[in-house]
Design a protein around this motif. Structure first.
Motif, PDB file in Angstrom:
ATOM      1  N   ALA A 243       0.983  -1.272   0.010  1.00  0.00           N
ATOM      2  CA  ALA A 243       0.127  -0.127  -0.038  1.00  0.00           C
ATOM      3  C   ALA A 243       0.877   1.163  -0.049  1.00  0.00           C
ATOM      4  N   VAL A 244       0.514   2.174  -0.927  1.00  0.00           N
ATOM      5  CA  VAL A 244       1.262   3.376  -0.980  1.00  0.00           C
ATOM      6  C   VAL A 244       0.260   4.600  -0.399  1.00  0.00           C
ATOM      7  N   TYR A 245       0.573   5.274   0.396  1.00  0.00           N
ATOM      8  CA  TYR A 245      -0.266   6.588   0.539  1.00  0.00           C
ATOM      9  C   TYR A 245       0.477   7.808   0.356  1.00  0.00           C
ATOM     10  N   GLU A 246      -0.369   8.696  -0.292  1.00  0.00           N
ATOM     11  CA  GLU A 246       0.200  10.072  -0.841  1.00  0.00           C
ATOM     12  C   GLU A 246      -0.662  11.216  -0.376  1.00  0.00           C
ATOM     13  N   SER A 247      -0.161  12.157  -0.176  1.00  0.00           N
ATOM     14  CA  SER A 247      -0.876  13.563   0.496  1.00  0.00           C
ATOM     15  C   SER A 247      -0.486  14.604  -0.487  1.00  0.00           C
ATOM     16  N   PRO A 248      -1.179  14.993  -1.515  1.00  0.00           N
ATOM     17  CA  PRO A 248      -0.935  16.228  -2.117  1.00  0.00           C
ATOM     18  C   PRO A 248      -1.091  17.449  -1.351  1.00  0.00           C
ATOM     19  N   SER A 249      -1.686  17.385  -0.381  1.00  0.00           N
ATOM     20  CA  SER A 249      -1.941  18.577   0.552  1.00  0.00           C
ATOM     21  C   SER A 249      -0.977  18.520   1.452  1.00  0.00           C
ATOM     22  N   GLY A 250       0.092  17.618   1.592  1.00  0.00           N
ATOM     23  CA  GLY A 250       1.122  17.640   2.594  1.00  0.00           C
ATOM     24  C   GLY A 250       0.577  17.194   3.987  1.00  0.00           C
ATOM     25  N   HIS A 251      -0.364  16.122   4.066  1.00  0.00           N
ATOM     26  CA  HIS A 251      -0.593  15.723   5.553  1.00  0.00           C
ATOM     27  C   HIS A 251       0.028  14.410   5.893  1.00  0.00           C
ATOM     28  N   LEU A 252       1.019  13.816   5.345  1.00  0.00           N
ATOM     29  CA  LEU A 252       1.594  12.652   5.864  1.00  0.00           C
ATOM     30  C   LEU A 252       2.754  12.904   6.396  1.00  0.00           C
ATOM     31  N   PRO A 253       3.094  12.301   7.714  1.00  0.00           N
ATOM     32  CA  PRO A 253       4.496  12.336   8.359  1.00  0.00           C
ATOM     33  C   PRO A 253       5.432  12.335   7.076  1.00  0.00           C
TER      34      PRO A 253
END
Length: 137
Positions: A85-95
């Motif tokens: 699983a790969v998570y991304e956050s274009p809004s910059g909300h991943l650590p």
């Protein structure tokens, strides 16, 4: 299964009551389709929650948008397949991992010698067990 848990937790976090917002929300769009193992879900709520997810035998992909308690718009993207699983956050909300720490002291000479000696032994085929003892072949 992990995706379902993540989505459920995400929905709970997004649905948490906020004092500055009304407690109710109106469902603007709800489109769900399923045929066998393939499915797609598209949901939009008037409080800014958007869920677009699809999946099949190959994996799951989705985009999830909601408003954080501080008013920021959070966007999360997920791609889960045989590679994990790969998570991304274009809004910059991943650590983000911190930058490596630079050593403030030089490495002692005896430590450099021990590292070099171990490297030579490794190159000669010496192996160690989990407790640091040489494995006799």
């Amino acid at each position: 299964m992990k995706t379902a848990v993540f989505v459920a937790l995400l929905a709970l976090a997004a649905a948490a009551p906020r004092p500055d917002k009304p407690e109710s929300a109106e469902l603007l769009h709800d489109e769900r389709e399923q045929e066998g193992a393939s499915y797609s879900t598209n949901v939009e709520i008037d409080n800014g929650i958007l869920i677009a997810e699809s999946g099949d035998d190959e994996g799951v992909q989705g985009t999830y948008v909601f408003t954080a308690p501080n008013g920021e718009t959070v966007e999360m993207r997920l791609v889960a397949n045989e590679n994990g699983a790969v998570y991304e956050s274009p809004s910059g909300h991943l650590p983000v991992a911190p930058l490596p720490v630079q050593a403030i002291h030089p490495i002692p000479e005896h430590a450099l010698e021990a590292i070099e000696f171990a490297s030579q032994q490794r190159a000669a085929g010496v192996e160690w067990d989990q407790q640091g003892f040489v494995i006799d072949n």
